[in-house]
Design a protein around this motif. Structure first.
Motif, PDB file in Angstrom:
ATOM      1  N   GLU A 172     -59.814 -34.243   0.214  1.00  0.00           N
ATOM      2  CA  GLU A 172     -58.380 -34.069   0.449  1.00  0.00           C
ATOM      3  C   GLU A 172     -58.062 -32.584   0.618  1.00  0.00           C
ATOM      4  OE1 GLU A 172     -55.907 -36.137   0.756  1.00  0.00           O
ATOM      5  OE2 GLU A 172     -56.486 -38.056  -0.147  1.00  0.00           O
ATOM      6  N   SER A 173     -57.037 -32.282   1.371  1.00  0.00           N
ATOM      7  CA  SER A 173     -56.591 -30.894   1.495  1.00  0.00           C
ATOM      8  C   SER A 173     -55.952 -30.446   0.183  1.00  0.00           C
ATOM      9  CB  SER A 173     -55.582 -30.756   2.641  1.00  0.00           C
ATOM     10  OG  SER A 173     -56.192 -31.038   3.882  1.00  0.00           O
ATOM     11  N   ILE A 174     -56.066 -29.181  -0.099  1.00  0.00           N
ATOM     12  CA  ILE A 174     -55.489 -28.649  -1.330  1.00  0.00           C
ATOM     13  C   ILE A 174     -53.964 -28.597  -1.199  1.00  0.00           C
ATOM     14  CG2 ILE A 174     -57.519 -27.262  -1.865  1.00  0.00           C
ATOM     15  CD1 ILE A 174     -55.983 -24.830  -0.768  1.00  0.00           C
ATOM     16  N   TYR A 175     -53.283 -28.565  -2.344  1.00  0.00           N
ATOM     17  CA  TYR A 175     -51.835 -28.400  -2.338  1.00  0.00           C
ATOM     18  C   TYR A 175     -51.481 -26.980  -1.892  1.00  0.00           C
ATOM     19  CZ  TYR A 175     -51.064 -32.786  -4.847  1.00  0.00           C
ATOM     20  OH  TYR A 175     -51.004 -34.116  -5.196  1.00  0.00           O
ATOM     21  N   PRO A 176     -50.315 -26.806  -1.270  1.00  0.00           N
ATOM     22  CA  PRO A 176     -49.884 -25.458  -0.872  1.00  0.00           C
ATOM     23  C   PRO A 176     -49.843 -24.470  -2.033  1.00  0.00           C
ATOM     24  CG  PRO A 176     -48.494 -27.118   0.159  1.00  0.00           C
ATOM     25  CD  PRO A 176     -49.375 -27.848  -0.814  1.00  0.00           C
ATOM     26  N   SER A 177     -49.614 -24.987  -3.245  1.00  0.00           N
ATOM     27  CA  SER A 177     -49.531 -24.107  -4.409  1.00  0.00           C
ATOM     28  C   SER A 177     -50.886 -23.499  -4.786  1.00  0.00           C
ATOM     29  CB  SER A 177     -48.976 -24.874  -5.607  1.00  0.00           C
ATOM     30  OG  SER A 177     -49.770 -26.027  -5.887  1.00  0.00           O
ATOM     31  N   ALA A 178     -51.981 -24.030  -4.219  1.00  0.00           N
ATOM     32  CA  ALA A 178     -53.316 -23.486  -4.487  1.00  0.00           C
ATOM     33  C   ALA A 178     -53.881 -22.761  -3.275  1.00  0.00           C
ATOM     34  CB  ALA A 178     -54.268 -24.596  -4.907  1.00  0.00           C
ATOM     35  N   SER A 179     -53.065 -22.578  -2.253  1.00  0.00           N
ATOM     36  CA  SER A 179     -53.557 -22.031  -0.996  1.00  0.00           C
ATOM     37  C   SER A 179     -53.399 -20.513  -0.926  1.00  0.00           C
ATOM     38  CB  SER A 179     -52.803 -22.664   0.180  1.00  0.00           C
ATOM     39  OG  SER A 179     -53.219 -22.090   1.405  1.00  0.00           O
ATOM     40  N   LEU A 180     -54.400 -19.864  -0.335  1.00  0.00           N
ATOM     41  CA  LEU A 180     -54.352 -18.428  -0.074  1.00  0.00           C
ATOM     42  C   LEU A 180     -53.826 -18.125   1.324  1.00  0.00           C
ATOM     43  CD1 LEU A 180     -57.813 -17.461  -1.605  1.00  0.00           C
ATOM     44  CD2 LEU A 180     -55.608 -16.588  -2.389  1.00  0.00           C
ATOM     45  N   GLN A 181     -53.580 -19.158   2.100  1.00  0.00           N
ATOM     46  CA  GLN A 181     -53.109 -18.953   3.466  1.00  0.00           C
ATOM     47  C   GLN A 181     -51.698 -18.371   3.468  1.00  0.00           C
ATOM     48  OE1 GLN A 181     -53.555 -22.692   5.493  1.00  0.00           O
ATOM     49  NE2 GLN A 181     -55.790 -22.695   5.311  1.00  0.00           N
ATOM     50  N   SER A 182     -51.418 -17.582   4.498  1.00  0.00           N
ATOM     51  CA  SER A 182     -50.154 -16.865   4.561  1.00  0.00           C
ATOM     52  C   SER A 182     -49.569 -16.943   5.966  1.00  0.00           C
ATOM     53  CB  SER A 182     -50.363 -15.395   4.170  1.00  0.00           C
ATOM     54  OG  SER A 182     -49.280 -14.597   4.552  1.00  0.00           O
ATOM     55  N   ASP A 183     -48.361 -17.449   6.072  1.00  0.00           N
ATOM     56  CA  ASP A 183     -47.679 -17.481   7.375  1.00  0.00           C
ATOM     57  C   ASP A 183     -47.442 -16.068   7.896  1.00  0.00           C
ATOM     58  OD1 ASP A 183     -47.607 -20.237   7.307  1.00  0.00           O
ATOM     59  OD2 ASP A 183     -45.591 -20.326   6.423  1.00  0.00           O
ATOM     60  N   PHE A 184     -47.160 -15.151   6.975  1.00  0.00           N
ATOM     61  CA  PHE A 184     -46.905 -13.763   7.390  1.00  0.00           C
ATOM     62  C   PHE A 184     -48.153 -13.130   7.994  1.00  0.00           C
ATOM     63  CE2 PHE A 184     -47.285  -9.250   6.134  1.00  0.00           C
ATOM     64  CZ  PHE A 184     -46.305  -8.723   6.963  1.00  0.00           C
ATOM     65  N   LEU A 185     -49.289 -13.237   7.296  1.00  0.00           N
ATOM     66  CA  LEU A 185     -50.525 -12.644   7.809  1.00  0.00           C
ATOM     67  C   LEU A 185     -50.954 -13.301   9.118  1.00  0.00           C
ATOM     68  CD1 LEU A 185     -52.649 -12.226   4.539  1.00  0.00           C
ATOM     69  CD2 LEU A 185     -51.437 -10.455   5.813  1.00  0.00           C
ATOM     70  N   GLN A 186     -50.759 -14.606   9.216  1.00  0.00           N
ATOM     71  CA  GLN A 186     -51.130 -15.295  10.446  1.00  0.00           C
ATOM     72  C   GLN A 186     -50.221 -14.894  11.606  1.00  0.00           C
ATOM     73  OE1 GLN A 186     -51.240 -19.481   9.543  1.00  0.00           O
ATOM     74  NE2 GLN A 186     -53.021 -19.301   8.199  1.00  0.00           N
ATOM     75  N   SER A 187     -48.945 -14.671  11.325  1.00  0.00           N
ATOM     76  CA  SER A 187     -48.007 -14.315  12.392  1.00  0.00           C
ATOM     77  C   SER A 187     -48.285 -12.917  12.940  1.00  0.00           C
ATOM     78  CB  SER A 187     -46.567 -14.397  11.881  1.00  0.00           C
ATOM     79  OG  SER A 187     -46.328 -13.427  10.870  1.00  0.00           O
ATOM     80  N   ILE A 188     -48.692 -11.979  12.089  1.00  0.00           N
ATOM     81  CA  ILE A 188     -48.944 -10.609  12.570  1.00  0.00           C
ATOM     82  C   ILE A 188     -50.330 -10.474  13.188  1.00  0.00           C
ATOM     83  CG2 ILE A 188     -47.358  -9.580  10.904  1.00  0.00           C
ATOM     84  CD1 ILE A 188     -49.777  -8.702   9.273  1.00  0.00           C
ATOM     85  N   THR A 189     -51.161 -11.500  13.075  1.00  0.00           N
ATOM     86  CA  THR A 189     -52.488 -11.482  13.697  1.00  0.00           C
ATOM     87  C   THR A 189     -52.627 -12.604  14.723  1.00  0.00           C
ATOM     88  OG1 THR A 189     -53.376 -12.807  11.862  1.00  0.00           O
ATOM     89  CG2 THR A 189     -53.604 -10.414  11.700  1.00  0.00           C
ATOM     90  N   ASP A 190     -51.519 -12.948  15.348  1.00  0.00           N
ATOM     91  CA  ASP A 190     -51.528 -13.942  16.426  1.00  0.00           C
ATOM     92  C   ASP A 190     -52.127 -15.268  15.969  1.00  0.00           C
ATOM     93  OD1 ASP A 190     -50.936 -14.878  18.942  1.00  0.00           O
ATOM     94  OD2 ASP A 190     -52.774 -14.100  19.860  1.00  0.00           O
ATOM     95  N   TYR A 191     -51.767 -15.661  14.737  1.00  0.00           N
ATOM     96  CA  TYR A 191     -52.168 -16.943  14.154  1.00  0.00           C
ATOM     97  C   TYR A 191     -53.679 -17.093  13.996  1.00  0.00           C
ATOM     98  CZ  TYR A 191     -47.279 -17.851  14.848  1.00  0.00           C
ATOM     99  OH  TYR A 191     -45.919 -17.753  14.792  1.00  0.00           O
ATOM    100  N   SER A 192     -54.288 -16.016  13.507  1.00  0.00           N
ATOM    101  CA  SER A 192     -55.678 -16.102  13.074  1.00  0.00           C
ATOM    102  C   SER A 192     -55.721 -16.817  11.718  1.00  0.00           C
ATOM    103  CB  SER A 192     -56.289 -14.708  12.938  1.00  0.00           C
ATOM    104  OG  SER A 192     -55.747 -14.038  11.795  1.00  0.00           O
ATOM    105  N   ARG A 193     -56.910 -16.934  11.140  1.00  0.00           N
ATOM    106  CA  ARG A 193     -57.053 -17.593   9.841  1.00  0.00           C
ATOM    107  C   ARG A 193     -57.089 -16.587   8.682  1.00  0.00           C
ATOM    108  NH1 ARG A 193     -62.305 -21.127  10.835  1.00  0.00           N
ATOM    109  NH2 ARG A 193     -62.832 -19.228  11.982  1.00  0.00           N
TER     110      ARG A 193
END
Length: 352
Positions: A172-193
């Motif tokens: 199962e995918s992890i909950y957003p509360s356990a995620s290190l992903q960032s909309d801000f970082l992805q937006s400034i890097t053209d939606y990289s990972r």
């Protein structure tokens, strides 16, 4: 500082640089022999690293687990141990972090640190066994850690298949509360990972440096690695320090796995083979001279080569295997550093 010490430090800096140069040079010769233009190929490689914010983000993202895997190898080496089991420790850390991240639903301030801690503890546990066998029965850690890589791989796959599998051959995918992903970082890097795990990797570099060079326990760990008999004579507990060194090394590797599970992917798939990150960590540590800053810089090289090789293949038609050859050549020349040291010593003495 005398001239000999200054030259020793200078040669320590020059060897990785010379190794990279020789690897790139011989790689270029191989490209010419294979009918490819090395200038076009390396230009495409550099564009694949620096030309776009997306590639920059992907390079930093690729660096993150490499930094932590490299630190795991470097920490063990600094304490006189060879941890070849970073790959297995990374896998169990990845699984533990994803399990906590997907099984619990907690506030982020608790959930994210708990998930990372789970990865660190799993990796530490996987490092404890070879450390204990080394300390108690003098079983060589290289053999044990290599074998435990396979145990980790097949055990993780078996656990996922038996208890955690969902369509897609993954957890199962992890909950957003356990995620290190960032909309801000992805937006400034053209939606990289790119994710916030990079910050954790930098903190890990600082932690390794501080523990080894600024604490009493770090001095003991280094002393035991340098000379166990002298350390025992000085009153240090050699066996407990050997175990502790492998536990800390495994914890770094477990956090590397957590970065993959909580940052890059958000889940764990059934693995058809090793991820390769743990083994690349050995090369990263070797090129970085087993220092925190060296590991950071060498991980940038390896991360950049991984990401840039895709562009090199697309734009210059050069197979990705040639990049693997360049990496292998760099590692070869670093491992053969005694030859470079001999040449530089001869130059210093004025005759070769």
């Amino acid at each position: 500082m005398d001239k000999r010490n200054k030259f020793g430090k200078l040669s320590g800096l020059l060897i990785p640089i010379i190794s990279i140069f020789l690897g790139v040079l011989i790689g270029a010769i191989l490209m010419l022999i294979s009918g490819y233009n090395p200038i076009v190929a390396y230009s495409a490689l550099l564009r694949g690293i620096f030309s776009d914010s997306y590639y920059i983000g992907e390079t930093i993202r690729a660096m993150t687990p490499l930094i932590l895997a490299g630190l795991a190898v470097a920490f063990a080496y600094r304490t006189g141990l060879l941890n070849i089991g970073v790959e297995g420790q990374l896998i169990v850390g990845w699984l533990a972090a994803v399990y906590v991240g997907s099984a619990l639903d907690l506030p982020m301030i608790i959930h994210l640190p708990l998930s990372i801690l789970a990865g660190a503890l799993a990796g530490a546990l996987w490092g404890f066994l070879p450390g204990f066998l080394k300390a108690r029965f003098e079983v060589h850690e290289v053999i044990v850690t290599i074998m435990m890589n396979y145990i980790a791989l097949y055990s993780a796959n078996a656990i996922i298949r038996a208890f955690l599998i969902v369509p897609g051959e993954r957890t199962e995918s992890i909950y957003p509360s356990a995620s290190l992903q960032s909309d801000f970082l992805q937006s400034i890097t053209d939606y990289s990972r790119l994710h916030y795990g990079f910050v954790i990797a930098i903190l890990a570099c600082v932690i390794m440096w501080f523990v080894l060079w600024k604490t009493k326990k770090g001095y003991e760990l280094r002393a035991v690695g340098f000379n166990q008999h002298a350390s025992k004579y000085a009153g240090m507990n050699v066996k407990s320090n050997v175990v502790l060194a492998m536990v800390i090394s495994g914890a770094f590797a477990g956090v590397a796995g957590a970065m993959e599970g909580l940052g890059t992917y958000g889940y764990m798939s059934i693995l058809s083979g090793f991820s390769g990150v743990g083994f690349d960590g050995i090369a990263v540590a070797l090129l970085g001279a087993n220092t925190a800053i060296g590991v950071f810089l060498s991980s940038f090289l390896f991360g950049g080569l991984q990401v840039g090789s895709l562009t090199m293949q697309q734009q210059a038609g050069v197979p990705m295997e040639l990049v693997d050859i360049v990496i292998a050549l760099i590692i070869f020349f670093v491992a053969s550093s005694y030859i470079i040291r001999w040449v530089t010593n001869r130059i210093k003495k004025g005759g070769i």
